[in-house]
Design a protein around this motif. Structure first.
Motif, PDB file in Angstrom:
ATOM      1  N   TYR A  24       0.826  -1.211   0.000  1.00 44.76           N
ATOM      2  CA  TYR A  24       0.000   0.000   0.000  1.00 44.76           C
ATOM      3  C   TYR A  24       0.859   1.260   0.000  1.00 44.76           C
ATOM      4  N   LYS A  25       1.978   1.240   0.757  1.00 46.02           N
ATOM      5  CA  LYS A  25       2.827   2.431   0.887  1.00 46.02           C
ATOM      6  C   LYS A  25       4.084   2.236   0.058  1.00 46.02           C
ATOM      7  N   GLU A  26       4.260   3.115  -0.936  1.00 47.16           N
ATOM      8  CA  GLU A  26       5.388   2.960  -1.861  1.00 47.16           C
ATOM      9  C   GLU A  26       6.717   3.210  -1.158  1.00 47.16           C
ATOM     10  N   ASN A  27       6.806   4.234  -0.349  1.00 45.67           N
ATOM     11  CA  ASN A  27       8.048   4.547   0.346  1.00 45.67           C
ATOM     12  C   ASN A  27       7.872   4.275   1.839  1.00 45.67           C
ATOM     13  N   VAL A  28       8.503   3.213   2.313  1.00 46.16           N
ATOM     14  CA  VAL A  28       8.408   2.835   3.714  1.00 46.16           C
ATOM     15  C   VAL A  28       9.466   3.602   4.501  1.00 46.16           C
ATOM     16  N   ASP A  29       9.012   4.499   5.400  1.00 43.77           N
ATOM     17  CA  ASP A  29       9.959   5.285   6.187  1.00 43.77           C
ATOM     18  C   ASP A  29      10.192   4.639   7.549  1.00 43.77           C
ATOM     19  N   VAL A  30      11.031   5.315   8.343  1.00 45.51           N
ATOM     20  CA  VAL A  30      11.412   4.772   9.644  1.00 45.51           C
ATOM     21  C   VAL A  30      10.226   4.706  10.592  1.00 45.51           C
ATOM     22  N   TYR A  31       9.267   5.653  10.473  1.00 47.73           N
ATOM     23  CA  TYR A  31       8.097   5.639  11.349  1.00 47.73           C
ATOM     24  C   TYR A  31       7.215   4.424  11.070  1.00 47.73           C
ATOM     25  N   THR A  32       7.150   4.062   9.801  1.00 44.12           N
ATOM     26  CA  THR A  32       6.372   2.873   9.443  1.00 44.12           C
ATOM     27  C   THR A  32       6.976   1.629  10.085  1.00 44.12           C
ATOM     28  N   VAL A  33       8.304   1.520   9.984  1.00 45.55           N
ATOM     29  CA  VAL A  33       9.010   0.358  10.546  1.00 45.55           C
ATOM     30  C   VAL A  33       8.820   0.300  12.056  1.00 45.55           C
ATOM     31  N   ILE A  34       8.953   1.470  12.731  1.00 46.07           N
ATOM     32  CA  ILE A  34       8.811   1.511  14.188  1.00 46.07           C
ATOM     33  C   ILE A  34       7.396   1.115  14.602  1.00 46.07           C
ATOM     34  N   SER A  35       6.402   1.636  13.894  1.00 49.94           N
ATOM     35  CA  SER A  35       5.004   1.313  14.235  1.00 49.94           C
ATOM     36  C   SER A  35       4.718  -0.171  14.077  1.00 49.94           C
ATOM     37  N   VAL A  36       5.208  -0.748  12.981  1.00 45.28           N
ATOM     38  CA  VAL A  36       5.002  -2.177  12.753  1.00 45.28           C
ATOM     39  C   VAL A  36       5.728  -3.002  13.803  1.00 45.28           C
ATOM     40  N   LEU A  37       6.949  -2.576  14.185  1.00 40.34           N
ATOM     41  CA  LEU A  37       7.708  -3.289  15.217  1.00 40.34           C
ATOM     42  C   LEU A  37       6.987  -3.244  16.563  1.00 40.34           C
ATOM     43  N   ILE A  38       6.420  -2.065  16.898  1.00 39.59           N
ATOM     44  CA  ILE A  38       5.647  -1.955  18.153  1.00 39.59           C
ATOM     45  C   ILE A  38       4.480  -2.924  18.131  1.00 39.59           C
ATOM     46  N   PHE A  39       3.806  -2.995  16.989  1.00 40.16           N
ATOM     47  CA  PHE A  39       2.673  -3.913  16.841  1.00 40.16           C
ATOM     48  C   PHE A  39       3.127  -5.356  17.054  1.00 40.16           C
ATOM     49  N   ILE A  40       4.227  -5.730  16.401  1.00 32.77           N
ATOM     50  CA  ILE A  40       4.706  -7.120  16.453  1.00 32.77           C
ATOM     51  C   ILE A  40       5.235  -7.463  17.853  1.00 32.77           C
ATOM     52  N   ILE A  41       6.027  -6.550  18.454  1.00 34.40           N
ATOM     53  CA  ILE A  41       6.606  -6.814  19.777  1.00 34.40           C
ATOM     54  C   ILE A  41       5.506  -6.974  20.817  1.00 34.40           C
ATOM     55  N   ASN A  42       4.538  -6.070  20.793  1.00 33.39           N
ATOM     56  CA  ASN A  42       3.415  -6.164  21.733  1.00 33.39           C
ATOM     57  C   ASN A  42       2.678  -7.493  21.560  1.00 33.39           C
ATOM     58  N   ASN A  43       2.499  -7.856  20.297  1.00 34.21           N
ATOM     59  CA  ASN A  43       1.811  -9.099  19.970  1.00 34.21           C
ATOM     60  C   ASN A  43       2.559 -10.316  20.506  1.00 34.21           C
ATOM     61  N   GLN A  44       3.872 -10.355  20.296  1.00 34.94           N
ATOM     62  CA  GLN A  44       4.676 -11.509  20.687  1.00 34.94           C
ATOM     63  C   GLN A  44       4.833 -11.598  22.206  1.00 34.94           C
ATOM     64  N   ILE A  45       5.055 -10.452  22.855  1.00 35.03           N
ATOM     65  CA  ILE A  45       5.205 -10.460  24.317  1.00 35.03           C
ATOM     66  C   ILE A  45       3.929 -10.957  24.971  1.00 35.03           C
ATOM     67  N   ARG A  46       2.812 -10.516  24.449  1.00 30.41           N
ATOM     68  CA  ARG A  46       1.522 -10.937  25.000  1.00 30.41           C
ATOM     69  C   ARG A  46       1.351 -12.458  24.938  1.00 30.41           C
ATOM     70  N   PHE A  47       1.746 -13.031  23.830  1.00 30.65           N
ATOM     71  CA  PHE A  47       1.504 -14.461  23.628  1.00 30.65           C
ATOM     72  C   PHE A  47       2.538 -15.333  24.340  1.00 30.65           C
TER      73      PHE A  47
END
Length: 384
Positions: A24-47
């Motif tokens: 969806y996003k042609e240019n992936v910036d650092v904020y995109t990466v950080i947001s996705v990492l927060i999503f994934i880390i929260n998800n993994q820690i929870r489980f």
């Protein structure tokens, strides 16, 4: 559903989410990466870390809905991939009201994320997530029932094994008591015959001896008759003694120590109310005097300590006569101790057994009773 399958599903959905954002996003910036990492880390820690702490899981899901809304608004992607893992966790990791609240908030977040889509897309997203929630709840219910069934089966299996063990111990104990009762009765009969008939015949012999002396004054014939009668009585007494020796079991020596211990345990049970069970193997061999004395004293000391220190209500004693050793095992259901210091009683047991060349081991834990194991060597001079 087992953890392995859940992990595979989670990683597949996360991969789908990442690819949908990148597509969806042609240019992936650092904020995109950080947001996705927060999503994934929260998800993994929870489980993987907090899967058994429901309130932390609930907070983690609330954070995930917020991050999902923020990421979708700024970076796009598939609504379903954002909400899918949270829905599954809300069903599998939470119970009762918290589970329903988390799913309700997930649907609300889905509605906010889909408000710019057309009605068909909104309906598809909401319907898909509701279907996922229903299917997850169905799978969880089946899985919980399966676990309960397995737990019930394990309990029944354990109970069956305990019942078999108890039945086996009861059978051994019953056989032991039966053997002792038979031997006691045979010995009693032997003793009664010896005391009554033997005494009577001995009296006859004495009287005939007196008659023999008196008859010498009146005539030789009376003397001869008395001699013959005396000889007859002596022969009869010898025959009775021979019969008594045959009647008295030759293996009685093997049971003398066991009978003494049985008398001790019965008297102890009467005085204290403690349930004491004595058992032994079918094959036995005689103990020498020193061994009999030591075994008796060990049982006596163990019973005394079980009540005085352990507050026990049950004691099991088993004498295992194998080919070369007697293994005496004593176990109570008393208080036990994690750190036991040898007292005078245990020290005396060690010294007595060591003098006979035997071995002593014990094991005890808090609230798990006390176990004493004594090994004595066969005295081959009594057997061969």
């Amino acid at each position: 559903m087992n953890n392995k399958k859940l992990i595979i599903i989670r990683y597949f959905i996360l991969a789908t989410l990442i690819f949908s954002i990148v597509g969806y996003k042609e240019n992936v910036d650092v904020y995109t990466v950080i947001s996705v990492l927060i999503f994934i880390i929260n998800n993994q820690i929870r489980f993987f870390i907090f899967k058994d702490k429901k309130y932390i899981i609930f907070i983690s899901l609330m954070l995930e809905w917020i991050v999902s809304y923020f990421c979708y608004k700024n970076y796009g992607g598939l609504v379903f991939s954002y909400m899918c893992i949270g829905i599954i966790d809300g069903v599998f990791l939470l119970k009762g009201k918290l589970s329903y609240i988390s799913i309700g908030l997930a649907m609300l977040t889905t509605g906010l994320m889909s408000r710019n889509l057309n009605i068909n897309e909104i309906t598809l997203n909401v319907a898909s997530l509701i279907t996922l929630a229903i299917l997850s709840n169905y799978v969880k219910d089946k899985n919980d029932r399966l676990i309960k069934t397995e737990e019930l089966y394990d309990k029944l299996r354990i109970s069956e094994e305990q019942l078999r063990k108890a039945n086996s111990e009861l059978e051994i104990y019953t056989n032991s008591i039966k053997e002792l009762a038979i031997l006691r009765e045979r010995n009693r009969i032997s003793r009664e015959i010896h005391d009554s008939v033997g005494h009577s015949l001995s009296t006859i012999i004495i009287q005939l001896g007196a008659i023999e002396k008196i008859a010498q004054e009146d005539g030789n014939m009376a003397s001869d008759m008395a001699k013959n009668l005396s000889g007859f009585a002596k022969d009869g007494l010898n025959e009775i003694r021979t019969a008594l020796r045959e009647l008295k079991p030759r293996e009685f020596e093997k049971y003398e120590s066991i009978i003494a211990i049985e008398d001790l345990t019965k008297e102890f049970s009467k005085l204290t109310g403690v349930d004491v069970k004595l058992g032994f193997t079918k094959e036995k061999w005689p103990l020498n005097g020193g061994q009999s004395f030591v075994v008796y004293r060990i049982v006596q000391e163990f019973l005394s300590n079980s009540v005085r220190h352990g507050k026990a209500t049950k004691v099991n004693i088993f004498m295992n006569f194998n080919e070369d050793d007697l293994i005496l095992t004593l176990k109570d259901n008393g208080q036990g101790a994690d750190n036991l210091e040898k007292g005078m009683g245990l020290t005396n047991i060690y010294e007595r057994v060591n003098e006979l060349g035997g071995q002593v081991d014990y094991d005890t834990q808090k609230d798990k009773g006390f176990l004493l194991r004594v090994v004595l060597k066969l005295d081959k001079s009594l057997v061969f």
